[in-house]
Design a protein around this motif. Sequence first.
Motif, short mmCIF file in Angstrom:
data_model
loop_
_atom_site.label_atom_id
_atom_site.label_comp_id
_atom_site.label_asym_id
_atom_site.label_seq_id
_atom_site.Cartn_x
_atom_site.Cartn_y
_atom_site.Cartn_z
N HIS A 37 0.84 -1.21 0.00
CA HIS A 37 0.00 0.00 0.00
C HIS A 37 0.87 1.25 0.00
O HIS A 37 0.65 2.17 -0.80
N HIS B 281 0.72 3.87 -3.04
CA HIS B 281 -0.42 4.65 -2.57
C HIS B 281 -0.93 5.62 -3.63
O HIS B 281 -0.16 6.29 -4.32
N ASP C 117 -2.60 0.18 -5.85
CA ASP C 117 -2.77 0.38 -4.40
C ASP C 117 -3.55 -0.79 -3.82
O ASP C 117 -4.33 -1.46 -4.51
#
Length: 428
Positions: free
Chosen positions: A157, A161, A167
Amino acid sequence: MTDSRSHGPAVAQKNRAYSEDDLPEFTPLPWTLNQIRAAIPERLFVRHNGKAFVYLARDLAMAATMWWFGTLLDPFCKRPLVIRNLGPVGAEILRWSGWLFYWWFQGLIFTGLWVVGHECGHGAFSSNKRISDSIGFILHTALFTPFFSWKISHHRHHSNHASMERDEVYVPLIRSDLGIPKEEDGHEIDYEDYFGDTPIFTLLMLIRQQLFAFPAYLLFNVSGQKSYPKWTNHFDPNSILFNPSQRNAVILSNIGIASMIAALKWALSIWGSAVVIKFYVIPWLCVNHWFLMATYLHHTDPQLPHYRNTQWNFQRGAASTVDRPFLGWQGRFFMHDVSHFHVVHHFFPMMPWYHGEEATTYLKEFLGNQYHYDETPIFRALWRSYNDCQFVEDEGDVLFYRNKKGQAAVRPAAAYRGGVLKKTHECR
C-alpha cells in the motif's frame, strides 16, 4: 491546500450553478523523493530503541491501570454504602458511567498499542528487524491483526499509494463500477437513482464500516484492489497478496491468530462472556473504529488526487494524504500522532513517529500548497467524506472523487486533464 478548509465557500455556493470551469485546479507534485528528503534533517530519521520502549512501556502501564480500574468498578458500585447514598438507580448510573469511561480510554490505549505495532511493521520502532518484528507480532496478534500478513500488504500500500492500478486499500470505485453512464452533451443524469439513500440508512452503513470494515478487508479484501481474485484474503498463504518466500510468515501470523482465538475461548470459559465483552471485546471494537476512521480519513477526501498510469510516482502518492488534528490532545497522546503527522509518514515510513511533528514543519515548508491539512472536526469530516467521495471517472490519469451529485471539488490542471466532459448544470 496548505490551510484548513471550513468548506464555507462550498456551503455558500450550495444553490448556485455548478461548473467544473470554476473548480480550483491541481498540478501534481513536481519534485523527486531525494529533493524532498534533503529538506528534512537527517537526525530525524534516526531510531532510538530506548525512546521507543519507553512509549511501549507507558502504553502497557496505562492498559494495565485501566484493566485494574475495571476490576474495581462493579464491586465498588455494588457496595451497600454506595447504594445507600446514591440509591439503586444512582449506583447503576455510576457503574455504567465508569464502564463508558473504561471503554473510551482503554479503546484509545489499545489503539495506541496497535499504532506501535504498525510502526514495528515499518521498522520505525527499531533498526533491529528482530526487535520490530517480535514486538509488532505480539501487539498485533493480541488485537486480532495477522501481523506479518498485514505488514506485507501494508508495505505494498505504501509503495503504491494513490495508484488506481496497484494500491492495496481505499481504492476508489469508478463510474462504471456503479453503473452510472458517462455524462454527455444534452444528457443529464439523475444521480438520485444511484445515491438516493436516506440519511439514516447512510449512517447505519457508516457505522457498519467503522466497526467491521477492517476484519472484512482482512477476510474478503473489501475496499482492496479490485483486480485481485474474488476470494483474496490475508490468511491464505497462496493468496495473490503474497509471494512464495512469504509463505512461512503468513502461516506464523495465522498461528498467532489461532492462539488468540484459543485464549479468548479459555477466557470465556473462566470468566464468562459478560466479563470478556466488557474488558476486551468492546475496547477491541473501539480499536477497529478509531484506526479505521483514522486511515479512512487519511486517504479519502475530495481534495486528494488519485493517479493512473504514467502520472503516478511514489512521491505523488505519498503527498495524496492529509494531516488532521484527530481527537485533539487525546489523538496526540494515546494514538501517537498517527493522524496529526501522517503525510510525512507516507513519504518516510521508517521515520520514528516521535519525530513526526518536527519533520512535518520542514516538509510543510518545502511542499507549500502540495501539503494537505484539514482541521474539520473529525466526525464531520467522516460524514463529509463518506457522502462526497463516491467515485472517480473511468478516464483520465489524475482523478478526484465525485459526490452523490456527480460533482468534484477539484479538477486537474489543463495539461493533466482529458476524457471527462466539462459539466455545467444547476445543483439540485
